[in-house]
Scaffold this motif. Structure first.
Motif, PDB file in Angstrom:
ATOM      1  N   GLY A 190      -1.139   0.910 -73.902  1.00 44.64           N
ATOM      2  CA  GLY A 190       0.241   1.310 -74.133  1.00 44.64           C
ATOM      3  C   GLY A 190       0.662   2.541 -73.363  1.00 44.64           C
ATOM      4  O   GLY A 190       1.848   2.868 -73.309  1.00 44.64           O
ATOM      5  N   VAL A 191      -0.303   3.219 -72.738  1.00 45.29           N
ATOM      6  CA  VAL A 191       0.033   4.391 -71.930  1.00 45.29           C
ATOM      7  C   VAL A 191       0.179   3.931 -70.487  1.00 45.29           C
ATOM      8  O   VAL A 191      -0.772   3.918 -69.702  1.00 45.29           O
ATOM      9  CB  VAL A 191      -1.038   5.491 -72.050  1.00 45.29           C
ATOM     10  N   GLY A 192       1.398   3.506 -70.147  1.00 49.60           N
ATOM     11  CA  GLY A 192       1.698   3.109 -68.783  1.00 49.60           C
ATOM     12  C   GLY A 192       2.243   4.286 -68.003  1.00 49.60           C
ATOM     13  O   GLY A 192       2.194   5.441 -68.461  1.00 49.60           O
ATOM     14  N   PRO A 193       2.769   4.049 -66.807  1.00 57.09           N
ATOM     15  CA  PRO A 193       3.253   5.145 -65.956  1.00 57.09           C
ATOM     16  C   PRO A 193       4.307   6.022 -66.627  1.00 57.09           C
ATOM     17  O   PRO A 193       4.261   7.244 -66.502  1.00 57.09           O
ATOM     18  CB  PRO A 193       3.836   4.406 -64.738  1.00 57.09           C
ATOM     19  N   ALA A 194       5.266   5.410 -67.348  1.00 55.76           N
ATOM     20  CA  ALA A 194       6.331   6.206 -67.956  1.00 55.76           C
ATOM     21  C   ALA A 194       5.789   7.100 -69.062  1.00 55.76           C
ATOM     22  O   ALA A 194       6.109   8.297 -69.134  1.00 55.76           O
ATOM     23  CB  ALA A 194       7.423   5.286 -68.505  1.00 55.76           C
ATOM     24  N   THR A 195       4.958   6.527 -69.940  1.00 53.68           N
ATOM     25  CA  THR A 195       4.385   7.322 -71.033  1.00 53.68           C
ATOM     26  C   THR A 195       3.448   8.389 -70.488  1.00 53.68           C
ATOM     27  O   THR A 195       3.424   9.529 -70.974  1.00 53.68           O
ATOM     28  CB  THR A 195       3.631   6.414 -72.017  1.00 53.68           C
ATOM     29  N   ARG A 196       2.683   8.026 -69.477  1.00 55.98           N
ATOM     30  CA  ARG A 196       1.766   9.006 -68.891  1.00 55.98           C
ATOM     31  C   ARG A 196       2.527  10.184 -68.316  1.00 55.98           C
ATOM     32  O   ARG A 196       2.101  11.343 -68.454  1.00 55.98           O
ATOM     33  CB  ARG A 196       0.925   8.323 -67.807  1.00 55.98           C
ATOM     34  N   GLU A 197       3.660   9.923 -67.651  1.00 55.27           N
ATOM     35  CA  GLU A 197       4.457  11.006 -67.086  1.00 55.27           C
ATOM     36  C   GLU A 197       5.046  11.884 -68.190  1.00 55.27           C
ATOM     37  O   GLU A 197       5.087  13.114 -68.058  1.00 55.27           O
ATOM     38  CB  GLU A 197       5.566  10.429 -66.214  1.00 55.27           C
TER      39      GLU A 197
END
Length: 446
Positions: A190-197
């Motif tokens: 669930g931690v994709g690019p948007a959440t990671r940023e």
């Protein structure tokens, strides 16, 4: 949480590409890319030889060709993939009644009920994992699998990513956090690019950073559902059971096209064809659905979706097609369309047989239009020559198809070219099988 390492995650290594290398001796040890073969296609799987050049799944075929121009780009053979998957899933079900397939190439296995397992101590599950990998290689004709074993599904999945390809990692109970803490937050589902940023802006880079953040703060940062889930997984808290039968949420088919589609009649014909494929899949699995949806990607990469819910579930392709075409009518596609897809959700195991009976007599000429894209000789597909025997398409164009004649057991074979309409060349009938895991969505069409 379990007190033993009793959840196993098995992942077949570079599955589609590995099946192609197994069945095509001339490609063994060479870069292979499976997916859409045009510039607008998308990579489904790349062999490890191709990955060394930076090619990876979900990359555009255009970029993959730029990075690895000498790779074999193949359109894929889902009959071969499904049959190989069926063999592996059958093997897993022999060792445990609780097998949860995630896709054609990966599954969870509950070892607490595995009859052949002598115990749940680390030595026993390690030996079991090694023997399972050996048997997978044997039953598939040489494919390798990476296995992770841990106290939860989350940690088993993490473990199976640590020693790829052809590896085994066992995480002992109590060691979960020591393993997780130095890892990037992207290791958590669930931690994709948007959440990671978003986490990066908050100073959260690795799991140890995430572990220091309160649950309330994560909820404020990411929302209730995701914040609570990440807070638990950052502490290796995962009590989800292995579920033997995973309920399908939808069945869909989509295609990406070489040139922008502007002809509405052609689009309607393609949607109708996809709807019939969806209907066939629903019937094959004894399912029906109420909600019909379409997916349309425009020339500027804007993606639109529309859906309509029927009063009762259906598995009828003509019904699905009629609704899909009506949904398309509401969209402005004058600028061109590069992707079309049809899906059915709201699945059930019953059908209102006569509710839409009147559509059975719908004219069928829209199913195959004269100007529809044809992919008769897509690279990689199996073919049969009446004199030279079995082979596969090396490439085609300008009225010629080139075939390499070899099989999994023959060794690298000769290459010959023929006119595309050569009557001695044909495609063999696919092997029928009612078992195995059905792919919910086809990869982009070449």
């Amino acid at each position: 949480m379990r007190g033993s390492a009793s959840v196993l995650h098995l992942d077949l290594d570079a599955f589609f590409a590995s099946v192609e290398q197994r069945d095509k001796p001339s490609l063994r040890g060479k870069p292979v890319v499976v997916g859409g073969t045009s510039g607008r296609g998308v990579v489904a799987t790349a062999s490890y030889e191709a990955r060394a050049f930076g090619v990876h799944s979900a990359m555009s075929t255009r970029e993959a060709r730029a990075r690895c121009p000498h790779a074999a780009f193949l359109s894929g053979r889902f009959d071969a993939y499904r049959e190989t998957s069926r063999l592996v899933m059958g093997l897993l079900r022999e060792v445990s009644p609780l097998v949860e397939p995630l896709s054609l190439d990966e599954a969870f296995v509950d070892l607490e009920v595995a009859a052949a397992l002598g115990g749940l101590d680390i030595a026993s599950v390690t030996a079991f994992g090694e023997e399972l990998r050996r048997r997978v290689c044997e039953v598939t004709g040489g494919l390798t699998a990476t296995v992770g074993i841990a106290s939860s599904k989350f940690m088993a999945k993490v473990a199976s990513e640590l020693d790829k390809p052809d590896g085994l990692t066992v995480v002992a109970p109590g060691d979960e956090l020591d393993l997780l803490r130095p890892m990037s937050v992207s290791v958590i589902p669930g931690v994709g690019p948007a959440t990671r940023e978003r986490l990066r802006r908050a100073g959260i880079h690795v799991v140890h950073d995430l572990e220091q953040v309160s649950e309330d703060e994560l909820v404020r940062l990411l929302g209730k559902a995701q914040g609570h889930g990440l807070w638990r997984l950052a502490r290796a808290q995962d009590d989800r059971p292995v579920v033997a039968e995973r309920e399908a949420k939808s069945v869909s088919v989509e295609g990406t096209y070489d040139t922008d589609l502007t002809d509405r009649r052609l689009m309607e014909g393609l949607l109708t064809r996809q709807a019939n494929q969806v209907g066939a899949r629903l019937r094959r699995h004894g399912l029906s659905g109420r909600t019909v949806s379409i997916k349309v990607r425009l020339h500027d990469f804007t993606t639109l979706s529309r859906s309509s819910t029927l009063p009762s579930p259906t598995d009828n392709g003509a019904t699905v097609g009629r609704v899909a075409r009506s949904l398309l009518a509401d969209l402005d596609t004058t600028g061109g369309v590069r992707l079309l897809g049809v899906g059915v959700s709201g699945l059930a195991d019953w059908v209102q047989d006569d509710l839409f009976g009147e559509v059975e007599n719908e004219r069928e000429e829209v199913l195959v239009l004269p100007d529809a894209p044809r992919r008769t000789w897509s690279p990689g597909i199996d073919v049969m020559h009446e004199e030279l025997g079995p082979g596969w398409v090396w490439g085609s164009g300008k009225g010629v198809v080139t075939v390499r004649f070899e099989t999994a057991s023959s060794g690298p074979g000769p290459v010959r070219s023929f006119p595309v309409d050569d009557p001695m060349l044909s495609r063999p009938a696919p092997v029928a099988s009612d078992e195995g895991q059905e792919a919910a969505t086809d990869p982009p069409a070449p």
